[in-house]
Motif scaffolding. Structure first.
Motif, PDB file in Angstrom:
ATOM      1  N   ILE A 190       0.834  -1.203   0.000  1.00 44.45           N
ATOM      2  CA  ILE A 190       0.000   0.000   0.000  1.00 44.45           C
ATOM      3  C   ILE A 190       0.870   1.254   0.000  1.00 44.45           C
ATOM      4  CG2 ILE A 190      -1.672   1.321   1.363  1.00 44.45           C
ATOM      5  CD1 ILE A 190      -2.766  -1.417   2.361  1.00 44.45           C
ATOM      6  N   ARG A 195      -2.874  -0.456  -5.352  1.00 41.31           N
ATOM      7  CA  ARG A 195      -4.261  -0.301  -4.946  1.00 41.31           C
ATOM      8  C   ARG A 195      -5.123  -1.526  -5.265  1.00 41.31           C
ATOM      9  NH1 ARG A 195      -2.194   2.469  -2.214  1.00 41.31           N
ATOM     10  NH2 ARG A 195      -2.508   4.689  -1.735  1.00 41.31           N
ATOM     11  N   LEU A 225      -9.521  -0.599   0.831  1.00 43.94           N
ATOM     12  CA  LEU A 225      -9.328  -1.324  -0.423  1.00 43.94           C
ATOM     13  C   LEU A 225     -10.111  -2.628  -0.425  1.00 43.94           C
ATOM     14  CD1 LEU A 225      -5.454  -0.821  -0.805  1.00 43.94           C
ATOM     15  CD2 LEU A 225      -7.302   0.507  -1.883  1.00 43.94           C
TER      16      LEU A 225
END
Length: 344
Positions: A190, A195, A225
């Motif tokens: 991250i 992503r 996410l």
């Protein structure tokens, strides 16, 4: 033909316990207790017996000693896996080395017990139940084996490397914080800017696999996410390769991959290369374990370091504590740490 035997070359009779006792100036019972490590022997008597043993070259009978001490001076390393898994995964070599180092210093013999499903497992349990060993260290255990319940029920001193599924209040174990490690691996991806991050998770019937997946999900949800790109592997190269192929087919937009073991990451790198995906330019990859594989991949793997050698040594020490009368249900959890290399 008459054979003449030279009496001078006959083997000298072996020294007896009675001779040791006479030379040490103690009773036969005291000599026996001193030789077998019993506690109720004065330092003076123990020293005299030790000197007599050295002077006479006395060697105690192992079977007789076992009857006195009820000890075999041997410990089992229980690996409920097939031999092909054992010899292909460096985790086991690192574990064996750590356990052997500690047990050897205590003059304890290590016995390896392998057991796949079926008859092998039952034969192993009979061996343990019949107390051919003084205690057991268990590694790579699966939910279906229920070894923690079995060993706790036997009252056999034991330590698990990795948290067992059950009886955690009745058996000792050494582990690393796999939830935190799974989070660290994901957070590294991250932070890199990934992503669409998938994971090759470990087996769902092993606590390490479940905990590392839990850490991945926690980090993904914390970052807002999606956590739907999950395929389970089996901690082998082939399993990692097959799982990565499935992930790429189902989620072609992946730009990050957290893999629950370095061996599976090796297979995942092959799948990515075959799909024409560059690492780390197209897909960044983070592994888990750091036990000799990660630095030899191309590119070298960013990975989570699990202190396998330290865990194995600590497991052996905890078992020795139990053999000496210490507590049965101890737990020690080591912190993981991220090792950055070129793959992420």
């Amino acid at each position: 033909m008459t054979r003449v035997v030279d009496e001078s070359v006959r083997a000298a009779p072996l020294p007896t316990l009675d001779e040791v006792a006479r030379m040490a100036g103690v009773s036969r019972a005291t000599a026996s207790r001193a030789i077998n490590g019993a506690e109720k022997v004065s330092p003076r008597a123990r020293s005299a017996v030790d000197a007599a043993v050295r002077a006479l070259g006395y060697a105690p009978n192992p079977a007789a000693r076992s009857l006195v001490t009820r000890r075999t001076d041997s410990v089992a390393l229980v690996v409920p896996e097939s031999d092909d898994v054992l010899f292909s995964d460096p985790f086991f070599a690192r574990t064996l080395s750590g356990v052997s180092r500690v047990l050897g210093a205590r003059d304890l013999q290590l016995v390896m017990l392998l057991a796949g499903p079926g008859d092998d497992e039952q034969r192993m349990l009979r061996y343990l139940r019949n107390r051919h060993i003084d205690g057991a260290i268990v590694v790579s255990h699966h939910r279906k084996h229920q070894l923690s319940d079995q060993l706790a029920g036997m009252g056999l001193p034991c330590v698990f490397v990795g948290r067992p599924w059950t009886s955690i209040d009745r058996v000792a174990y050494v582990d690393t914080d796999n939830v935190a490690g799974g989070s660290q691996a994901t957070e590294a991806l991250i932070a890199r800017g990934c992503r669409r991050i998938g994971t090759v998770a470990g087996p769902a019937d092993m606590t390490a696999g479940v905990d590392r997946l839990r850490g991945w999900r926690s980090a993904m949800r914390e970052a807002g996410l999606a956590d739907d790109a999950v395929v389970h592997g089996d901690f082998t190269e082939a399993g990692g390769e097959a799982a990565a192929e499935q992930l790429l087919a189902e989620h072609p937009d992946l730009d990050g991959l957290a893999v629950a073991s370095d061996l599976m990451a090796v297979g995942a790198l092959r799948a990515l290369a075959r799909a024409g995906r560059r690492v780390p330019d197209d897909v960044a990859v983070v592994g888990y374990d750091d036990i000799g594989v990660a630095e030899r991949t191309s590119p070298p793997l960013t990975t989570v370091h699990a202190p396998v050698g330290d865990m194995a040594e600590q497991a052996a020490r905890l078992l020795i504590e139990q053999l000496d009368g210490g507590p049965r249900a101890m737990r020690i959890v080591f912190p993981p740490s991220l090792v950055r290399r070129e793959s992420a």
